[in-house]
Design an enzyme around this catalytic site. Structure first.
Site, mmCIF file in Angstrom:
data_model
loop_
_atom_site.group_PDB
_atom_site.id
_atom_site.type_symbol
_atom_site.label_atom_id
_atom_site.label_comp_id
_atom_site.label_asym_id
_atom_site.label_seq_id
_atom_site.Cartn_x
_atom_site.Cartn_y
_atom_site.Cartn_z
ATOM 1 N N GLU A 103 0.739 -1.225 0.170
ATOM 2 C CA GLU A 103 -0.154 -0.184 0.058
ATOM 3 C C GLU A 103 0.693 1.176 0.084
ATOM 4 O O GLU A 103 0.432 2.349 0.175
ATOM 5 C CB GLU A 103 -1.199 -0.058 1.106
ATOM 6 N N HIS B 163 -4.072 1.762 8.088
ATOM 7 C CA HIS B 163 -5.144 0.922 7.578
ATOM 8 C C HIS B 163 -5.294 -0.555 7.911
ATOM 9 O O HIS B 163 -4.110 -0.894 8.380
ATOM 10 C CB HIS B 163 -4.621 0.830 5.809
ATOM 11 N N HIS C 161 -13.068 -4.102 1.782
ATOM 12 C CA HIS C 161 -11.575 -4.331 2.215
ATOM 13 C C HIS C 161 -11.303 -3.657 3.566
ATOM 14 O O HIS C 161 -10.723 -4.621 4.550
ATOM 15 C CB HIS C 161 -10.722 -3.218 1.195
HETATM 16 O O1 2HA Z 1 -1.881 -6.856 3.540
HETATM 17 O O2 2HA Z 1 -3.743 -4.894 4.219
HETATM 18 O O3 2HA Z 1 -4.140 -3.813 1.822
HETATM 19 C C1 2HA Z 1 -1.732 -5.908 3.466
HETATM 20 C C2 2HA Z 1 -2.923 -4.944 3.186
HETATM 21 C C3 2HA Z 1 -3.228 -4.543 1.728
HETATM 22 ZN ZN ZN Z 2 -5.771 -4.117 3.274
#
Ligand code: 2HA
Ligand code: ZN
Length: 264
Positions: A107, A130, A202
């Site tokens: 990412e 994230h 996601h």
């Molecule tokens: O595996 O979360 O979005 C890493 C992540 C990719």
């Molecule tokens: Zn991810």
């Protein structure tokens, strides 16, 4: 090169990653964390990896980013081998590895694109987180919860303080390939106004002054989503706190302008 230490920033990675693991939000090697730093000094001549597009607001800065395949539960114990320091060139078109983990998260394009936007529009926000909370991914499978306004109005109206803490609501990006530049560009556009951005099917992206602060905001959204799922499990589709009550609360705390800025 000027003497530079980033050891103290690793504490933020350690503590936040340990909480991500404890919450079960970053399964396996899921999720990634980064911090934008000021870092004097040039890049090595032979170490210029092109950025996907020029990022003038990152010129000369550095990014600390978790490595590819690294696990929150391990970063939370000892971050040093799992976090890499990357420096952006003085013209904002390339980057190079400086220290720590050499293989950045997939990412990296979204993180750089969003940092470039934050450096321009919300420079105090230096952290990006994230992760993949199940309660938030599940929201994306509910018919109609496919844009930021509906998600924000529906979910942040379920507890008294959620909209107060997140007056601009939640940004939203329709499903894109993980790690893609499209995901980065669309997330950066949403991050201009929103501290949290839901990545459809996601996970979620959070920004803040520190990783701990980004985690705080995520906790607030995730708590509201869990209230939603508890009610749905009980057979209730909640109407939520009324718009008038929410606006009165925001007015009382002086945050109505921030809310209105995303209502048009
Ligand atoms: O595996 O979360 O979005 C890493 C992540 C990719
Ligand atoms: Zn991810």
């Amino acid at each position: 090169m000027t003497r530079f230490s980033y050891a103290h920033h690793l504490e933020d990675f350690k503590s936040t990653a340990s909480w991500l693991a404890r919450r079960g939000w970053s399964e396996a090697a899921g999720g990634n964390l980064s911090l934008r730093l000021e870092m004097p000094g040039p890049l090595h001549e032979d170490d210029h990896i092109p950025l996907p597009f020029p990022m003038p607001h990152l010129a000369g800065k550095a990014i600390l980013l978790t490595g590819s395949g690294t696990r929150a539960r391990e970063i939370g114990v000892n971050p040093q081998p799992h976090v890499g320091l990357f420096k952006i060139s003085d013209d904002g078109t390339s980057y190079g590895w400086i220290a720590g983990n050499r293989k950045p998260s997939m990412e990296l394009p979204p993180h750089c694109a969003i940092h470039n936007t934050l450096a321009e529009h919300r420079p105090e926000d230096k952290a990006i987180l994230h992760t993949h909370p199940a309660s938030l991914i599940a929201l994306c499978h509910v018919q109609g919860l496919d844009n930021g306004k509906v998600v924000s109005d529906k979910i942040l109206s379920l507890q008294s303080e959620a909209r107060l803490i997140l007056p601009e609501g939640i940004g939203f990006v329709e499903h894109e390939l993980p790690g893609s530049l499209e995901l980065g560009i669309k997330s950066a556009a949403q991050a201009k106004k929103h501290q949290l951005v839901l990545w459809q099917f996601h996970g979620c992206l959070a920004t803040g002054e520190t990783l701990a602060h980004a985690f705080d905001l995520l906790e607030v959204f995730e708590k509201s989503a869990r209230v939603y799922w508890e009610l749905r499990t009980a057979g209730i589709d909640p109407a939520g706190i009324s718009k008038t009550t929410i606006e009165n609360t925001l007015t009382y705390f002086g945050r109505l302008d921030r809310y209105k800025s995303t209502q048009e």
